[in-house]
Structure formats: C-alpha cells, structure tokens
Design a protein around this motif. Structure first.
Motif, PDB file in Angstrom:
ATOM      1  N   ARG A  73       0.835  -1.206   0.000  1.00 27.20           N
ATOM      2  CA  ARG A  73       0.000   0.000   0.000  1.00 27.20           C
ATOM      3  C   ARG A  73       0.868   1.254   0.000  1.00 27.20           C
ATOM      4  O   ARG A  73       0.594   2.207  -0.719  1.00 27.20           O
ATOM      5  N   GLN A  74       1.919   1.241   0.827  1.00 29.25           N
ATOM      6  CA  GLN A  74       2.762   2.433   0.922  1.00 29.25           C
ATOM      7  C   GLN A  74       3.536   2.693  -0.367  1.00 29.25           C
ATOM      8  O   GLN A  74       3.938   3.834  -0.627  1.00 29.25           O
ATOM      9  N   LEU A  75       3.739   1.667  -1.168  1.00 34.37           N
ATOM     10  CA  LEU A  75       4.400   1.835  -2.466  1.00 34.37           C
ATOM     11  C   LEU A  75       3.375   1.954  -3.596  1.00 34.37           C
ATOM     12  O   LEU A  75       3.695   1.724  -4.765  1.00 34.37           O
ATOM     13  N   ASP A  76       2.143   2.313  -3.226  1.00 33.65           N
ATOM     14  CA  ASP A  76       1.069   2.592  -4.202  1.00 33.65           C
ATOM     15  C   ASP A  76       0.823   1.426  -5.143  1.00 33.65           C
ATOM     16  O   ASP A  76       0.513   1.616  -6.323  1.00 33.65           O
ATOM     17  N   LYS A  77       1.000   0.217  -4.638  1.00 34.18           N
ATOM     18  CA  LYS A  77       0.742  -1.006  -5.403  1.00 34.18           C
ATOM     19  C   LYS A  77       1.575  -1.081  -6.682  1.00 34.18           C
ATOM     20  O   LYS A  77       1.187  -1.742  -7.648  1.00 34.18           O
ATOM     21  N   GLN A  78       2.735  -0.448  -6.658  1.00 35.82           N
ATOM     22  CA  GLN A  78       3.645  -0.496  -7.806  1.00 35.82           C
ATOM     23  C   GLN A  78       4.617  -1.668  -7.714  1.00 35.82           C
ATOM     24  O   GLN A  78       5.452  -1.856  -8.599  1.00 35.82           O
ATOM     25  N   VAL A  79       4.525  -2.434  -6.635  1.00 34.78           N
ATOM     26  CA  VAL A  79       5.266  -3.687  -6.522  1.00 34.78           C
ATOM     27  C   VAL A  79       4.250  -4.810  -6.365  1.00 34.78           C
ATOM     28  O   VAL A  79       3.082  -4.567  -6.034  1.00 34.78           O
ATOM     29  N   SER A  80       4.673  -6.033  -6.612  1.00 31.61           N
ATOM     30  CA  SER A  80       3.779  -7.170  -6.435  1.00 31.61           C
ATOM     31  C   SER A  80       4.322  -8.084  -5.343  1.00 31.61           C
ATOM     32  O   SER A  80       5.523  -8.089  -5.045  1.00 31.61           O
ATOM     33  N   LEU A  81       3.420  -8.841  -4.770  1.00 30.31           N
ATOM     34  CA  LEU A  81       3.740  -9.666  -3.607  1.00 30.31           C
ATOM     35  C   LEU A  81       3.256 -11.084  -3.871  1.00 30.31           C
ATOM     36  O   LEU A  81       2.088 -11.300  -4.222  1.00 30.31           O
ATOM     37  N   PHE A  82       4.162 -12.055  -3.709  1.00 31.17           N
ATOM     38  CA  PHE A  82       3.838 -13.455  -3.937  1.00 31.17           C
ATOM     39  C   PHE A  82       4.073 -14.241  -2.647  1.00 31.17           C
ATOM     40  O   PHE A  82       5.078 -14.044  -1.965  1.00 31.17           O
ATOM     41  N   SER A  83       3.162 -15.147  -2.354  1.00 25.73           N
ATOM     42  CA  SER A  83       3.232 -15.913  -1.112  1.00 25.73           C
ATOM     43  C   SER A  83       3.059 -17.397  -1.406  1.00 25.73           C
ATOM     44  O   SER A  83       2.091 -17.801  -2.066  1.00 25.73           O
ATOM     45  N   GLY A  84       4.012 -18.198  -0.944  1.00 26.88           N
ATOM     46  CA  GLY A  84       3.889 -19.645  -1.025  1.00 26.88           C
ATOM     47  C   GLY A  84       3.926 -20.206  -2.430  1.00 26.88           C
ATOM     48  O   GLY A  84       3.341 -21.267  -2.686  1.00 26.88           O
ATOM     49  N   ILE A  85       4.621 -19.535  -3.350  1.00 21.36           N
ATOM     50  CA  ILE A  85       4.637 -20.028  -4.731  1.00 21.36           C
ATOM     51  C   ILE A  85       5.736 -21.074  -4.922  1.00 21.36           C
ATOM     52  O   ILE A  85       6.767 -21.043  -4.259  1.00 21.36           O
ATOM     53  N   SER A  86       5.476 -21.998  -5.829  1.00 22.39           N
ATOM     54  CA  SER A  86       6.488 -22.961  -6.242  1.00 22.39           C
ATOM     55  C   SER A  86       7.327 -22.318  -7.327  1.00 22.39           C
ATOM     56  O   SER A  86       6.802 -21.770  -8.299  1.00 22.39           O
ATOM     57  N   TRP A  87       8.659 -22.382  -7.165  1.00 22.51           N
ATOM     58  CA  TRP A  87       9.546 -21.634  -8.050  1.00 22.51           C
ATOM     59  C   TRP A  87      10.742 -22.508  -8.396  1.00 22.51           C
ATOM     60  O   TRP A  87      11.467 -22.962  -7.517  1.00 22.51           O
ATOM     61  N   SER A  88      10.917 -22.769  -9.677  1.00 18.80           N
ATOM     62  CA  SER A  88      12.032 -23.594 -10.134  1.00 18.80           C
ATOM     63  C   SER A  88      12.919 -22.755 -11.040  1.00 18.80           C
ATOM     64  O   SER A  88      12.503 -22.343 -12.124  1.00 18.80           O
ATOM     65  N   VAL A  89      14.134 -22.476 -10.598  1.00 21.33           N
ATOM     66  CA  VAL A  89      15.067 -21.643 -11.354  1.00 21.33           C
ATOM     67  C   VAL A  89      16.176 -22.506 -11.964  1.00 21.33           C
ATOM     68  O   VAL A  89      16.350 -22.552 -13.174  1.00 21.33           O
ATOM     69  N   GLU A  90      16.926 -23.208 -11.118  1.00 21.83           N
ATOM     70  CA  GLU A  90      17.933 -24.160 -11.593  1.00 21.83           C
ATOM     71  C   GLU A  90      17.876 -25.391 -10.687  1.00 21.83           C
ATOM     72  O   GLU A  90      18.668 -25.523  -9.742  1.00 21.83           O
ATOM     73  N   PRO A  91      16.919 -26.291 -10.954  1.00 20.33           N
ATOM     74  CA  PRO A  91      16.745 -27.446 -10.068  1.00 20.33           C
ATOM     75  C   PRO A  91      17.979 -28.324  -9.943  1.00 20.33           C
ATOM     76  O   PRO A  91      18.181 -28.960  -8.911  1.00 20.33           O
ATOM     77  N   GLU A  92      18.809 -28.330 -10.979  1.00 17.93           N
ATOM     78  CA  GLU A  92      20.034 -29.148 -10.904  1.00 17.93           C
ATOM     79  C   GLU A  92      20.991 -28.637  -9.835  1.00 17.93           C
ATOM     80  O   GLU A  92      21.857 -29.373  -9.359  1.00 17.93           O
ATOM     81  N   LYS A  93      20.843 -27.367  -9.449  1.00 19.40           N
ATOM     82  CA  LYS A  93      21.642 -26.792  -8.370  1.00 19.40           C
ATOM     83  C   LYS A  93      20.882 -26.769  -7.037  1.00 19.40           C
ATOM     84  O   LYS A  93      21.402 -26.268  -6.044  1.00 19.40           O
ATOM     85  N   GLY A  94      19.671 -27.286  -7.049  1.00 21.49           N
ATOM     86  CA  GLY A  94      18.859 -27.235  -5.841  1.00 21.49           C
ATOM     87  C   GLY A  94      18.073 -25.953  -5.693  1.00 21.49           C
ATOM     88  O   GLY A  94      17.479 -25.707  -4.642  1.00 21.49           O
ATOM     89  N   LEU A  95      18.060 -25.125  -6.725  1.00 22.92           N
ATOM     90  CA  LEU A  95      17.385 -23.831  -6.633  1.00 22.92           C
ATOM     91  C   LEU A  95      15.954 -23.970  -7.126  1.00 22.92           C
ATOM     92  O   LEU A  95      15.558 -23.483  -8.188  1.00 22.92           O
ATOM     93  N   SER A 104       8.297  -8.428  -5.905  1.00 19.35           N
ATOM     94  CA  SER A 104       8.780  -8.071  -7.234  1.00 19.35           C
ATOM     95  C   SER A 104       8.708  -6.565  -7.405  1.00 19.35           C
ATOM     96  O   SER A 104       7.764  -5.917  -6.937  1.00 19.35           O
ATOM     97  N   ALA A 105       9.693  -6.002  -8.100  1.00 18.94           N
ATOM     98  CA  ALA A 105       9.743  -4.553  -8.317  1.00 18.94           C
ATOM     99  C   ALA A 105       8.848  -4.113  -9.471  1.00 18.94           C
ATOM    100  O   ALA A 105       8.950  -2.985  -9.946  1.00 18.94           O
ATOM    101  N   ASP A 106       7.959  -4.990  -9.913  1.00 20.34           N
ATOM    102  CA  ASP A 106       7.016  -4.687 -10.981  1.00 20.34           C
ATOM    103  C   ASP A 106       5.605  -4.937 -10.454  1.00 20.34           C
ATOM    104  O   ASP A 106       5.401  -5.810  -9.611  1.00 20.34           O
ATOM    105  N   ALA A 107       4.628  -4.200 -10.966  1.00 21.10           N
ATOM    106  CA  ALA A 107       3.260  -4.299 -10.448  1.00 21.10           C
ATOM    107  C   ALA A 107       2.520  -5.540 -10.930  1.00 21.10           C
ATOM    108  O   ALA A 107       1.455  -5.863 -10.381  1.00 21.10           O
TER     109      ALA A 107
END
Length: 205
Positions: A73-95, A104-107
C-alpha cells in the motif's frame, strides 16, 4: 535439494557465495516511516493471537502478511507480492521449491517478473537456521533476473519469525548478513527498510 535444504556452509561450498557477517546494512539509513492505523490495529489485535498459537502459519497470516500488505500500500501497489509459490530456477543446483514470500519490483501480480526481495519464515523461531535458505532464494532471484534480461544489481532478503527480522543483501557472488535484528515493536523501521529495498523500478520493455 530444495531452497529449504541449504545451510550457510552449503551456500559457500556449493554455490560459491562469499558471506560477510560483520557489517550493519541499514541502521543509519532507515528512519522509521509512519504506520497506518489499519496496520497498528491489525497487529494490536492479532499478533497476541499469533504468538499464543505460536505456529509458523499463525505468525505468517497475522503478522508477516499484514506488514507486507502495508508495504505494498505504501508503495502505491507499484510492486507485487507473492506468497507460497512454487519456483524452479535451476533445479540441478537445488534452486527450486516453495518460497514463503517474494516481492517483485514490478506491479504485475499474475506472474513473477522481477524479484528483488525474498523473505523466509524462520523454522522453530530459528533465524540463523533460515539464513542459508534465504541466500539460496536470493541467488535464484539474481539468476532469474539475468535470464529475463532485467539488470537488477542487488537482491535483498529477510528471515523473520514475525516478531524478529534479519535482513540480507546479495551482489554478485557476495552476500551480506546484517549484524542487527529488528523487532515488531519497531514496525515503522522494518517498513522503512522494506520500502528502501523494494522500490519499483522501470524495466526495459
């Protein structure tokens, strides 16, 4: 290996990240911000309930989530907020795995665009035990942004019990763990730091 399996030792050995633990990152640059009546009322009513139940879920729902909603709210909803998401970036590294919170710095709220802050809920109120997991998610955010063509130099993180917050910073292959912890009674200062590190940015089209 999922994000939650990383320790500080594994961060150093497997990801090659140098960890610096003897610096204060924010104490001089983050005066408290004004907290809304809504957040003050919410925390006054529900934080005692969360602490009485004393589970990660109760602290997440009734302390952490309201603080992060106030940030948005204080950033006028210009950022986004994610909670409890499954995220796979580089699974071979455990990420890969579930992330407690990502800012996220994007709305854009329907999908993740530019993660700049990752937040880990401390297991069994052990903040130190969550530091490796937090750095792993920060490193994943760095790789994700590079892959997506978003030149974001610094990624931030936090490990929290709800009542206690410890902040981190990642640049390149170096991670800093703030010497200081911040506490819920000083929520205006916690919000000040979050506002400083989660400012919306203009991304290339």
């Amino acid at each position: 290996m999922a994000f939650s399996k990383f320790t500080l030792k594994q961060i150093k050995q497997e990801l090659g990240i140098q960890v610096i633990e003897n610096e204060r990152l924010f104490i001089a640059s983050s005066p408290a911000v004004q907290v809304s009546d809504y957040l003050q009322t919410t925390l006054a009513e529900f934080s005692p309930l969360a602490l009485s139940i004393n589970t990660e879920k109760s602290r997440s729902e009734w302390i952490v989530a309201p603080v992060l909603a106030e940030l948005r709210r204080q950033l006028d909803k210009q950022v986004s907020l994610f909670s409890g998401i499954s995220w796979s970036v580089e699974p071979e590294k455990g990420l890969d795995g579930f992330c407690d919170y990502i800012i996220s710095a994007d709305a854009e709220q329907f999908y993740l665009v530019a993660p700049v802050v990752t937040i880990v809920e401390a297991k069994k109120e052990n903040i130190v035990g969550g530091l490796g997991q937090c750095i792993a998610t920060m490193y994943a955010a760095q790789l994700f942004n590079q892959r997506e063509g978003h030149p974001i130099e610094t990624i931030y993180g936090a490990v929290t019990t709800g009542t206690n917050w410890r902040f981190l910073k990642l640049q390149g292959q170096t991670a800093w763990i703030d010497l200081d912890e911040y506490f819920l009674q000083d929520v205006g200062q916690i919000l000040s730091i979050l506002k400083q590190v989660a400012q919306p940015i203009r991304l290339p089209a």
